[in-house]
Scaffold this motif. Structure first.
Motif, PDB file in Angstrom:
ATOM      1  N   LEU A 260       0.855  -1.180   0.000  1.00 23.73           N
ATOM      2  CA  LEU A 260       0.000   0.000   0.000  1.00 23.73           C
ATOM      3  C   LEU A 260       0.891   1.229   0.000  1.00 23.73           C
ATOM      4  CD1 LEU A 260      -2.741  -0.972   2.634  1.00 23.73           C
ATOM      5  CD2 LEU A 260      -2.883  -1.083   0.144  1.00 23.73           C
ATOM      6  N   ARG A 261       0.666   2.133  -0.962  1.00 19.80           N
ATOM      7  CA  ARG A 261       1.513   3.312  -1.110  1.00 19.80           C
ATOM      8  C   ARG A 261       0.678   4.593  -1.151  1.00 19.80           C
ATOM      9  NH1 ARG A 261       3.557  -0.020  -5.493  1.00 19.80           N
ATOM     10  NH2 ARG A 261       5.487  -1.109  -4.923  1.00 19.80           N
ATOM     11  N   CYS A 262      -0.354   4.669  -0.355  1.00 19.64           N
ATOM     12  CA  CYS A 262      -1.232   5.834  -0.367  1.00 19.64           C
ATOM     13  C   CYS A 262      -0.497   7.058   0.169  1.00 19.64           C
ATOM     14  CB  CYS A 262      -2.470   5.559   0.475  1.00 19.64           C
ATOM     15  SG  CYS A 262      -3.690   6.898   0.437  1.00 19.64           S
ATOM     16  N   SER A 263      -0.678   8.206  -0.516  1.00 21.97           N
ATOM     17  CA  SER A 263      -0.039   9.462  -0.099  1.00 21.97           C
ATOM     18  C   SER A 263      -1.060  10.525   0.296  1.00 21.97           C
ATOM     19  CB  SER A 263       0.846  10.002  -1.240  1.00 21.97           C
ATOM     20  OG  SER A 263       0.063  10.255  -2.402  1.00 21.97           O
ATOM     21  N   HIS A 264      -2.328  10.153   0.330  1.00 25.91           N
ATOM     22  CA  HIS A 264      -3.391  11.140   0.537  1.00 25.91           C
ATOM     23  C   HIS A 264      -4.086  10.885   1.867  1.00 25.91           C
ATOM     24  CE1 HIS A 264      -7.216  13.304  -0.268  1.00 25.91           C
ATOM     25  NE2 HIS A 264      -6.432  14.086  -0.977  1.00 25.91           N
ATOM     26  N   PHE A 265      -3.947  11.805   2.803  1.00 24.34           N
ATOM     27  CA  PHE A 265      -4.454  11.577   4.143  1.00 24.34           C
ATOM     28  C   PHE A 265      -5.955  11.339   4.168  1.00 24.34           C
ATOM     29  CE2 PHE A 265      -6.404  13.235   8.037  1.00 24.34           C
ATOM     30  CZ  PHE A 265      -5.889  12.323   8.956  1.00 24.34           C
ATOM     31  N   ASP A 266      -6.719  12.078   3.350  1.00 23.59           N
ATOM     32  CA  ASP A 266      -8.169  11.951   3.404  1.00 23.59           C
ATOM     33  C   ASP A 266      -8.678  10.667   2.776  1.00 23.59           C
ATOM     34  OD1 ASP A 266      -9.225  14.141   4.900  1.00 23.59           O
ATOM     35  OD2 ASP A 266      -8.495  15.467   3.328  1.00 23.59           O
ATOM     36  N   ALA A 267      -7.827   9.906   2.121  1.00 21.62           N
ATOM     37  CA  ALA A 267      -8.163   8.527   1.769  1.00 21.62           C
ATOM     38  C   ALA A 267      -7.671   7.592   2.881  1.00 21.62           C
ATOM     39  CB  ALA A 267      -7.543   8.146   0.434  1.00 21.62           C
ATOM     40  N   TYR A 268      -6.465   7.833   3.307  1.00 16.24           N
ATOM     41  CA  TYR A 268      -5.837   6.987   4.337  1.00 16.24           C
ATOM     42  C   TYR A 268      -6.650   6.952   5.626  1.00 16.24           C
ATOM     43  CZ  TYR A 268      -2.221   5.770   7.824  1.00 16.24           C
ATOM     44  OH  TYR A 268      -1.511   5.221   8.867  1.00 16.24           O
ATOM     45  N   ARG A 269      -7.285   8.062   5.990  1.00 13.85           N
ATOM     46  CA  ARG A 269      -8.002   8.093   7.267  1.00 13.85           C
ATOM     47  C   ARG A 269      -9.230   7.177   7.274  1.00 13.85           C
ATOM     48  NH1 ARG A 269     -12.322  12.110   7.640  1.00 13.85           N
ATOM     49  NH2 ARG A 269     -12.592  13.233   5.658  1.00 13.85           N
ATOM     50  N   PHE A 270      -9.638   6.689   6.103  1.00 16.10           N
ATOM     51  CA  PHE A 270     -10.748   5.745   6.034  1.00 16.10           C
ATOM     52  C   PHE A 270     -10.268   4.289   5.956  1.00 16.10           C
ATOM     53  CE2 PHE A 270     -12.833   9.630   4.392  1.00 16.10           C
ATOM     54  CZ  PHE A 270     -13.906   9.675   5.263  1.00 16.10           C
ATOM     55  N   PHE A 271      -8.949   4.057   5.991  1.00 13.86           N
ATOM     56  CA  PHE A 271      -8.443   2.689   5.985  1.00 13.86           C
ATOM     57  C   PHE A 271      -8.933   1.970   7.243  1.00 13.86           C
ATOM     58  CE2 PHE A 271      -4.303   2.859   3.270  1.00 13.86           C
ATOM     59  CZ  PHE A 271      -4.987   3.486   2.252  1.00 13.86           C
ATOM     60  N   THR A 272      -9.162   0.668   7.125  1.00  5.08           N
ATOM     61  CA  THR A 272      -9.418  -0.111   8.329  1.00  5.08           C
ATOM     62  C   THR A 272      -8.133  -0.170   9.151  1.00  5.08           C
ATOM     63  OG1 THR A 272      -8.810  -2.210   7.293  1.00  5.08           O
ATOM     64  CG2 THR A 272     -11.136  -1.520   7.121  1.00  5.08           C
ATOM     65  N   GLU A 273      -8.295  -0.448  10.411  1.00  9.77           N
ATOM     66  CA  GLU A 273      -7.118  -0.485  11.298  1.00  9.77           C
ATOM     67  C   GLU A 273      -6.057  -1.473  10.811  1.00  9.77           C
ATOM     68  OE1 GLU A 273      -4.475   0.615  13.988  1.00  9.77           O
ATOM     69  OE2 GLU A 273      -6.387   1.618  13.635  1.00  9.77           O
ATOM     70  N   PRO A 274      -6.436  -2.685  10.384  1.00  6.05           N
ATOM     71  CA  PRO A 274      -5.392  -3.601   9.881  1.00  6.05           C
ATOM     72  C   PRO A 274      -4.665  -3.055   8.644  1.00  6.05           C
ATOM     73  CG  PRO A 274      -7.411  -4.809  10.354  1.00  6.05           C
ATOM     74  CD  PRO A 274      -7.756  -3.350  10.426  1.00  6.05           C
ATOM     75  N   ALA A 275      -5.348  -2.216   7.861  1.00  2.00           N
ATOM     76  CA  ALA A 275      -4.733  -1.701   6.628  1.00  2.00           C
ATOM     77  C   ALA A 275      -3.774  -0.555   6.898  1.00  2.00           C
ATOM     78  CB  ALA A 275      -5.812  -1.246   5.651  1.00  2.00           C
ATOM     79  N   THR A 276      -4.030   0.262   7.925  1.00  2.00           N
ATOM     80  CA  THR A 276      -3.168   1.427   8.156  1.00  2.00           C
ATOM     81  C   THR A 276      -1.723   1.012   8.374  1.00  2.00           C
ATOM     82  OG1 THR A 276      -3.714   1.440  10.528  1.00  2.00           O
ATOM     83  CG2 THR A 276      -5.041   2.839   9.076  1.00  2.00           C
ATOM     84  N   GLY A 277      -1.530  -0.086   9.068  1.00  2.00           N
ATOM     85  CA  GLY A 277      -0.161  -0.539   9.325  1.00  2.00           C
ATOM     86  C   GLY A 277       0.538  -1.096   8.110  1.00  2.00           C
ATOM     87  N   ARG A 278      -0.204  -1.389   7.055  1.00  2.00           N
ATOM     88  CA  ARG A 278       0.398  -1.917   5.840  1.00  2.00           C
ATOM     89  C   ARG A 278       0.828  -0.810   4.893  1.00  2.00           C
ATOM     90  NH1 ARG A 278      -0.578  -7.373   5.345  1.00  2.00           N
ATOM     91  NH2 ARG A 278       0.150  -7.242   3.178  1.00  2.00           N
ATOM     92  N   ASN A 279       0.380   0.433   5.138  1.00  2.00           N
ATOM     93  CA  ASN A 279       0.753   1.524   4.235  1.00  2.00           C
ATOM     94  C   ASN A 279       2.234   1.830   4.353  1.00  2.00           C
ATOM     95  OD1 ASN A 279      -0.421   3.308   2.237  1.00  2.00           O
ATOM     96  ND2 ASN A 279       0.139   4.998   3.595  1.00  2.00           N
ATOM     97  N   ALA A 280       2.819   2.341   3.276  1.00  2.00           N
ATOM     98  CA  ALA A 280       4.255   2.637   3.260  1.00  2.00           C
ATOM     99  C   ALA A 280       4.641   3.669   4.307  1.00  2.00           C
ATOM    100  CB  ALA A 280       4.668   3.113   1.869  1.00  2.00           C
ATOM    101  N   GLU A 281       3.717   4.574   4.644  1.00  2.00           N
ATOM    102  CA  GLU A 281       3.998   5.565   5.679  1.00  2.00           C
ATOM    103  C   GLU A 281       2.721   5.889   6.436  1.00  2.00           C
ATOM    104  OE1 GLU A 281       5.046   9.447   4.039  1.00  2.00           O
ATOM    105  OE2 GLU A 281       4.230   8.815   2.103  1.00  2.00           O
ATOM    106  N   ARG A 282       2.910   6.319   7.673  1.00  2.00           N
ATOM    107  CA  ARG A 282       1.783   6.767   8.487  1.00  2.00           C
ATOM    108  C   ARG A 282       1.486   8.212   8.109  1.00  2.00           C
ATOM    109  NH1 ARG A 282      -1.163   3.340  12.191  1.00  2.00           N
ATOM    110  NH2 ARG A 282       0.143   1.499  12.497  1.00  2.00           N
ATOM    111  N   LEU A 283       0.313   8.454   7.618  1.00  2.00           N
ATOM    112  CA  LEU A 283      -0.052   9.795   7.173  1.00  2.00           C
ATOM    113  C   LEU A 283      -0.798  10.527   8.278  1.00  2.00           C
ATOM    114  CD1 LEU A 283      -1.345   8.914   3.586  1.00  2.00           C
ATOM    115  CD2 LEU A 283       0.941   9.712   4.232  1.00  2.00           C
ATOM    116  N   THR A 284      -0.587  11.840   8.359  1.00  2.00           N
ATOM    117  CA  THR A 284      -1.267  12.673   9.340  1.00  2.00           C
ATOM    118  C   THR A 284      -1.771  13.940   8.665  1.00  2.00           C
ATOM    119  OG1 THR A 284       0.713  13.911   9.992  1.00  2.00           O
ATOM    120  CG2 THR A 284       0.277  11.839  11.169  1.00  2.00           C
ATOM    121  N   ARG A 285      -2.770  14.559   9.277  1.00  2.00           N
ATOM    122  CA  ARG A 285      -3.282  15.828   8.769  1.00  2.00           C
ATOM    123  C   ARG A 285      -2.183  16.890   8.776  1.00  2.00           C
ATOM    124  NH1 ARG A 285      -6.999  16.629   5.598  1.00  2.00           N
ATOM    125  NH2 ARG A 285      -8.671  15.770   6.897  1.00  2.00           N
ATOM    126  N   ASP A 286      -1.385  16.923   9.840  1.00  2.00           N
ATOM    127  CA  ASP A 286      -0.353  17.953   9.957  1.00  2.00           C
ATOM    128  C   ASP A 286       0.695  17.840   8.855  1.00  2.00           C
ATOM    129  OD1 ASP A 286      -1.583  18.977  12.189  1.00  2.00           O
ATOM    130  OD2 ASP A 286      -0.246  17.984  13.623  1.00  2.00           O
TER     131      ASP A 286
END
Length: 284
Positions: A152-178
């Motif tokens: 998972l290589r998502c770079s867009h926080f407003d998509a990433y924030r809807f990931f399920t909890e198991p999926a967030t840890g699979r993304n290449a980076e932890r995205l934040t609003r800041d």
């Protein structure tokens, strides 16, 4: 005013079908997004704005006085109406943020290797998918297998924030609003789609032509997004882009590139509009 009439015609192409579906109580898993996730209501979309610095005169101008941000131009002899400088100053923080985000996004190279997996990550290991009325094309197990087969290589926080909890840890980076300004990139289909949001959030400071250009792009990007999603949407007239296959991933990249190419001049136009607004606010 011909510009206002053209705007009404463009808006009706989107508002009319949405209104008709709503009157029948028919939800739509693709197009409702344009009026639910995005906060501009149909009645607001119908309203034409000429943009900051444009003066309106004549009998038709008076109706703008009932709209937020407008006032009579000081010293005018014909009741000229325009968006006020006071309104610009109250909206300056938004102008500054949008300007910074758009310029930073445009300055980065486009990345086209996410393959639209963000929608899959939103239902990964989830017993209750977000679009419950639409079945998953590969079923729950098949969907999870696709997510687990690729990074998972998502770079867009407003998509990433809807990931399920198991999926967030699979993304290449932890995205934040800041960190949004530091992570968005121009290949992202959601970053292109969101140009609509930034255009209407700048209203009435920017003209409605930019808003409608953003909506037209968002609609086409949404179609690609959902065709590449895990949902079975053929009953709604959308053939899948099967990103679980090499051919499907290649098709998605081509479509993603086409959306990014269309987004680039719109992103530049919005950023340029922000430049003009910033100079006007600071007396330049």
């Amino acid at each position: 005013m011909r510009r206002e009439e053209r705007h009404a015609e463009r808006a009706e192409r989107f508002v009319g079908p949405h209104r008709d579906r709503a009157s029948r109580g028919e939800p739509h898993p693709v197009w409702d997004f344009l009026f639910t996730y995005y906060s501009l209501r149909p009645r607001q979309l119908r309203r034409w704005h000429p943009g900051y610095g444009v003066r309106l005169a004549g009998p038709a101008a008076a109706k703008f006085l009932g709209r937020s941000g407008y006032g009579r131009v000081d010293g005018s002899v014909d009741d000229t109406v325009a968006v006020t400088r006071e309104h610009l100053l109250t909206r300056l923080p938004t102008v500054e943020f949008v300007h910074e985000l758009l310029r930073a996004t445009a300055a980065r190279p486009a990345r086209l290797n996410c393959f639209g997996l963000h929608e899959w990550a939103m239902v990964y290991r989830d017993p209750q998918p977000r679009h419950g009325q639409v079945p998953l094309r590969l079923g729950a197990t098949g969907t999870d297998t696709v997510v687990e087969s690729m990074p998972l290589r998502c770079s867009h926080f407003d998509a990433y924030r809807f990931f399920t909890e198991p999926a967030t840890g699979r993304n290449a980076e932890r995205l934040t609003r800041d960190a949004q300004v530091a992570t968005e990139q121009p290949g992202c289909i959601h970053a292109s789609m969101d140009l609509y949001k930034w255009a209407y959030k700048l209203g009435p400071l920017v003209d409605s032509e930019l808003v409608m250009d953003g909506l037209a792009l968002a609609a086409d990007a949404r179609e690609i997004d959902m065709r590449a999603s895990p949902y079975e949407l053929t009953d709604y007239g959308f053939e899948p882009i099967a990103i679980e296959t090499p051919a499907g991933r290649a098709e998605y990249v081509r479509a993603q590139q086409a959306i990014a190419d269309r987004a680039a001049p719109l992103r530049a136009a919005l950023a340029d509009a922000c430049d003009l607004l910033r100079r006007a606010a600071h007396g330049g």
